[in-house]
Design an enzyme around this catalytic site. Structure first.
Site, mmCIF file in Angstrom:
data_model
loop_
_atom_site.group_PDB
_atom_site.id
_atom_site.type_symbol
_atom_site.label_atom_id
_atom_site.label_comp_id
_atom_site.label_asym_id
_atom_site.label_seq_id
_atom_site.Cartn_x
_atom_site.Cartn_y
_atom_site.Cartn_z
ATOM 1 N N TYR A 160 0.846 -1.199 0.000
ATOM 2 C CA TYR A 160 0.000 0.000 0.000
ATOM 3 C C TYR A 160 0.874 1.239 0.000
ATOM 4 O O TYR A 160 2.077 1.185 0.272
ATOM 5 C CB TYR A 160 -0.987 -0.002 1.180
ATOM 6 C CG TYR A 160 -0.378 0.374 2.509
ATOM 7 C CD1 TYR A 160 -0.351 1.708 2.931
ATOM 8 C CD2 TYR A 160 0.188 -0.583 3.339
ATOM 9 C CE1 TYR A 160 0.211 2.066 4.147
ATOM 10 C CE2 TYR A 160 0.750 -0.239 4.550
ATOM 11 C CZ TYR A 160 0.768 1.086 4.952
ATOM 12 O OH TYR A 160 1.335 1.437 6.149
ATOM 13 N N CYS A 161 0.236 2.388 -0.322
ATOM 14 C CA CYS A 161 0.947 3.673 -0.320
ATOM 15 C C CYS A 161 -0.066 4.766 0.013
ATOM 16 O O CYS A 161 -1.022 4.506 0.736
ATOM 17 C CB CYS A 161 1.622 3.912 -1.673
ATOM 18 S SG CYS A 161 0.470 3.974 -3.052
ATOM 19 N N ARG A 162 0.126 5.968 -0.494
ATOM 20 C CA ARG A 162 -0.799 7.054 -0.178
ATOM 21 C C ARG A 162 -2.073 6.954 -1.004
ATOM 22 O O ARG A 162 -3.168 7.171 -0.504
ATOM 23 C CB ARG A 162 -0.115 8.407 -0.396
ATOM 24 C CG ARG A 162 -0.944 9.598 0.086
ATOM 25 C CD ARG A 162 -0.228 10.915 -0.105
ATOM 26 N NE ARG A 162 0.285 11.076 -1.461
ATOM 27 C CZ ARG A 162 -0.467 11.404 -2.515
ATOM 28 N NH1 ARG A 162 -1.759 11.609 -2.392
ATOM 29 N NH2 ARG A 162 0.090 11.504 -3.708
#
Length: 88
Positions: free
Chosen positions: A52-54
């Site tokens: 996951y990331c932003r």
């Protein structure tokens, strides 16, 4: 509904600064620009690997890199908020 948190490896591909500001419990921080160099680490992780990331963009790129390197059981978890909603 995704797997239980203890049956997966959750990787945060944001920068260390972003990770420090807040991250998913037990997530491992491997910034996107380090994914290629750290493939062997990924091979040893419990599968599936959920990145996951932003926003979901960087984690999508990370998942593509993992799949290109033979790690098929990798999933784009999207953003941190998405992950928090999906991982109960």
């Amino acid at each position: 509904m995704m797997e239980a948190v203890n049956d997966v490896t959750i990787v945060d591909v944001r920068t260390p600064e972003e990770f420090t500001e807040g991250h998913f419990p037990n997530a491992i921080n491997i910034p996107l620009d380090q994914v290629k160099q750290r493939i062997e680490e990924f091979r040893k992780m419990k599968k599936p690997i959920i990145a996951y990331c932003r926003s979901g963009n960087r984690s999508g790129v990370a998942v593509s890199i993992l799949k290109q390197n033979g790690i098929a059981d990798a999933v784009n978890g999207g953003s941190l908020d998405d992950l928090k909603q999906n991982m109960k």
